[in-house]
Scaffold this motif. Structure first.
Motif, mmCIF file in Angstrom:
data_model
loop_
_atom_site.group_PDB
_atom_site.id
_atom_site.type_symbol
_atom_site.label_atom_id
_atom_site.label_comp_id
_atom_site.label_asym_id
_atom_site.label_seq_id
_atom_site.Cartn_x
_atom_site.Cartn_y
_atom_site.Cartn_z
ATOM 1 N N GLN A 240 7.404 1.423 -9.574
ATOM 2 C CA GLN A 240 7.738 0.088 -9.089
ATOM 3 C C GLN A 240 7.048 -0.994 -9.915
ATOM 4 O OE1 GLN A 240 10.041 -0.852 -6.656
ATOM 5 N NE2 GLN A 240 10.611 1.283 -6.999
ATOM 6 N N SER A 241 5.761 -0.789 -10.177
ATOM 7 C CA SER A 241 5.066 -1.837 -10.946
ATOM 8 C C SER A 241 5.596 -1.841 -12.386
ATOM 9 C CB SER A 241 3.548 -1.655 -10.903
ATOM 10 O OG SER A 241 3.165 -0.479 -11.577
ATOM 11 N N GLN A 242 5.949 -0.649 -12.874
ATOM 12 C CA GLN A 242 6.501 -0.587 -14.239
ATOM 13 C C GLN A 242 7.870 -1.280 -14.306
ATOM 14 O OE1 GLN A 242 7.675 3.272 -15.811
ATOM 15 N NE2 GLN A 242 6.735 2.759 -17.782
ATOM 16 N N PRO B 16 0.822 -1.218 0.000
ATOM 17 C CA PRO B 16 0.000 0.000 0.000
ATOM 18 C C PRO B 16 0.858 1.270 0.000
ATOM 19 C CG PRO B 16 -0.121 -1.094 2.155
ATOM 20 C CD PRO B 16 0.831 -1.882 1.310
ATOM 21 N N TYR B 17 0.578 2.152 -0.937
ATOM 22 C CA TYR B 17 1.280 3.439 -0.975
ATOM 23 C C TYR B 17 0.404 4.477 -0.279
ATOM 24 C CZ TYR B 17 5.292 1.912 -3.567
ATOM 25 O OH TYR B 17 6.477 1.288 -3.904
ATOM 26 N N TRP C 244 4.857 12.555 -5.964
ATOM 27 C CA TRP C 244 6.031 11.675 -5.896
ATOM 28 C C TRP C 244 5.661 10.280 -5.399
ATOM 29 C CZ3 TRP C 244 10.124 11.869 -8.554
ATOM 30 C CH2 TRP C 244 10.699 13.087 -8.918
ATOM 31 N N LEU C 245 4.756 10.254 -4.413
ATOM 32 C CA LEU C 245 4.335 8.959 -3.865
ATOM 33 C C LEU C 245 3.655 8.129 -4.952
ATOM 34 C CD1 LEU C 245 4.139 7.506 -0.996
ATOM 35 C CD2 LEU C 245 1.762 8.230 -1.013
ATOM 36 N N TYR C 246 2.735 8.765 -5.660
ATOM 37 C CA TYR C 246 1.997 8.072 -6.731
ATOM 38 C C TYR C 246 2.966 7.626 -7.834
ATOM 39 C CZ TYR C 246 -2.150 7.047 -9.596
ATOM 40 O OH TYR C 246 -3.131 6.418 -10.332
ATOM 41 N N VAL D 226 -3.089 2.304 -3.984
ATOM 42 C CA VAL D 226 -2.721 3.726 -3.868
ATOM 43 C C VAL D 226 -3.947 4.631 -4.038
ATOM 44 C CG1 VAL D 226 -2.087 3.926 -6.344
ATOM 45 C CG2 VAL D 226 -1.029 5.456 -4.675
ATOM 46 N N PRO D 227 -4.086 5.647 -3.189
ATOM 47 C CA PRO D 227 -5.161 6.617 -3.413
ATOM 48 C C PRO D 227 -4.713 7.728 -4.367
ATOM 49 C CG PRO D 227 -4.116 7.038 -1.299
ATOM 50 C CD PRO D 227 -3.364 5.896 -1.934
#
Ligand code: F6P
Length: 554
Positions: A431-433, A341-342, A423-425, A409-410
């Motif tokens: 990471q997934s990329q 979770p981000y 930046w968080l998003y 992520v929200p």
């Protein structure tokens, strides 16, 4: 005989055999290439429901494996199993009980029958009882032994009587009501009790003894310690009803413990501990965020319930997440699943999911007692982004094991701080990329050459810098972590776990494996304290007992 009692063997189904062949065909499947070949892949493999957006396009699937997974669900009678779950069939067969957590979020007017009785009026009566308590505490009408209003509530409970409420009350901190602080006391470790009570005053503290069974060692020991602590601070026995309430399905044991009858909130044996945050076990949540928000949480879960019941499997979020988990566990040899979770407020999501998933699907025999012939529940682990990126993500990117991951992520932060949320998003997506794309050997070489390194250095370093990629993940995006969306998110995972249990033919609602340790613990306590003189059954345990006893002698 209902077929959940005599489940089919998934591995013998035509779809399973076809998936096995398909897995062989996909040996060279590459996500980068799949995206390049299909500009619609994102649209094809994403969906929206209950305020949640799921992108599952970065999975090791193509049209055929997707279709076969859905076929497997059909062949395993998942549709009928879902109907039975919601209708209250005794799917928890080893305890002869239904698993009706979904009844807890149904609106007034609906009917759910258990043993010929509609349970919905009782569910809503208890919601009314909770509303009254929350109002009395929030309005300062519930007073402690010195007539001061309650300022702190301590939930004493463990497992499902702790993890769900803790997750939700922390995740919804932006919705916290002023005036009352909620705390959690779970472990039997005296240090936890000491640390918590150091900052509290008994006269303004209310304890909720939260235990479905009212027989859990840790909870009862902590409740006894809390009672001694309240008495030691000047309360009389006759004041204790102002400081202790209980939530339990074992009313008798709660009364025997000394909880006043009118302070006991019921629970029912048709709700499993890890599925109970929607019941009065959720009282600390309601106290933290108010009853209105608690009902929003229920309504979000209800929305997900409806989606789960009605959406076709190919567009059904919990069904797809469950099937993808089966795909990786049983066809790609994945042993664990990361939850990432981000969002700071969701930092305890893993702990709740660990109990939800591992206590439910950590099983090795089917409902009829026959051994499973495939892998079952994975190890659930993970933690809040970006912290994990600087710790264990290395293994996700370059380790030898395939570990599917869920990114959560929200879109909107409750605490926008300069450009931090952007930046968080961005980190979440990067990471997934990176997991999906990786970096080829040729790319690593080109990068090193561009840095002006000698060919020898390029060849020496390229293997270290290359990243395999092709590592699968889901991304779940929430508009924001609101009560409604969080309710949907938790219900999504509850149903995902159920889907997998149906494919594997196991009972997701019992947990016999935890009992042995509890029984042995009682014997060992006797030996440690000298109540029991006989030696332990094995040398290691006996040696460790003697080590402890030698240090506690005189
Ligand atoms: O020991 C496991 C367990 O039974 C969990 O399933 C449960 O959530 C937890 O202990 C706490 O149980 P109780 O609410 O009965 O105290």
């Amino acid at each position: 005989m209902p077929h959940y009692l005599k489940p089919l063997d998934a591995t013998q189904q035509p779809a399973w055999q076809a998936l096995r062949a398909q897995r062989g065909q996909m040996q060279t499947f590459n996500l980068r290439e799949a995206f390049a070949a299909d500009p619609q892949r994102f649209q094809r493999y994403s969906l929206n429901s209950g305020g949640l957006f799921l992108d599952y396009s970065k999975n090791l699937i193509d049209a055929r494996s997707h279709a076969l997974l859905v076929e497997l669900a059909e062949q395993m009678n998942l549709r009928q199993a879902i109907e039975q779950l919601f209708a209250g069939a005794p799917l928890n067969a080893s305890e002869n009980r239904p698993a009706l957590h979904t009844a807890l979020r149904r609106p007034i007017g609906e009917q759910v029958m258990v043993n010929g009785v509609d349970v919905m009026p009782e569910v809503h009566r208890v919601l009314g009882q909770m509303t009254e308590l929350v109002q009395r505490i929030h309005n300062g009408l519930w007073r402690g032994f010195t007539e001061k209003p309650i300022t702190d509530v301590v939930n004493i409970g463990i497992g499902g009587s702790f993890l769900g409420p803790q997750l939700v009350s922390e995740a919804l901190l932006p919705f916290a009501q002023r005036g009352v602080r909620c705390h959690y006391l779970a472990n039997i470790d005296g240090s936890e009790f000491h640390e918590l009570t150091t900052g509290l005053r008994a006269e303004t503290t209310l304890f909720i003894v939260s235990s479905k069974s009212f027989g859990t060692l840790e909870t009862l020991k902590n409740a006894q310690a809390a009672r001694r602590w309240v008495l030691a601070q000047g309360a009389r026995e006759s004041d204790l009803h102002r400081h202790f309430i209980a939530v339990s399905s074992n009313r008798q044991a709660a009364v025997a413990f000394g909880i006043a009858e009118e302070n006991i909130f019921p629970m029912w044996d048709w709700v499993g501990g890890r599925y109970s945050l929607w019941s009065a076990i959720g009282l600390p949540i309601a106290l933290a965020i108010g009853m209105g928000n608690f009902k929003e949480l229920l309504s979000g879960a209800y929305q997900m319930d409806q989606h789960f019941q009605s959406a076709p499997f190919a567009e059904n979020m919990p069904v797809l997440l469950g099937l993808l988990g089966v795909w990786y566990s049983d066809f790609w040899d994945a042993h664990s699943h990361a939850i990432l979770p981000y969002d700071h407020h969701l930092r305890n999501f893993n702990q709740h999911l660990q109990q939800l998933d591992m206590e439910s699907n950590g099983k090795r025999v089917r409902q009829d007692g026959s051994p499973v012939s495939c892998g079952t529940g994975p190890v659930i682990w993970g933690g809040v982004g970006c912290n994990g990126q600087h710790a264990y993500h290395q293994l996700l990117h370059q380790g030898t094991r395939l570990i599917p991951a869920d990114f959560i992520v929200p879109v909107t932060s409750y605490n926008p701080l300069a450009d931090h949320h952007q930046w968080l998003y961005a980190n979440c997506l990067s990471q997934s990329q990176a997991l999906m794309r990786g970096k080829t050997h040729a790319e690593a070489e080109a990068e090193l050459r561009a840095q002006g390194l000698s060919e020898e250095e390029v060849q020496r370093l390229a293997p270290h810098k290359a990243i395999p990629g092709n590592r699968p993940s889901n991304t779940l995006v929430l508009e924001r972590v609101s009560p409604q969306r969080l309710g949907a998110l938790i219900a999504l995972y509850e149903h995902k776990v159920f889907v997998q249990s149906v494919i594997w033919g196991i009972n997701a609602f019992d947990q016999w494996g935890v009992e042995l340790g509890k029984e042995l613990g009682k014997n060992l306590y006797g030996r440690l304290t000298g109540l029991e003189q006989s030696p332990a059954e094995d040398g290691s345990t006996q040696g460790l007992i003697e080590f402890f006893r030698a240090r506690h002698r005189g």
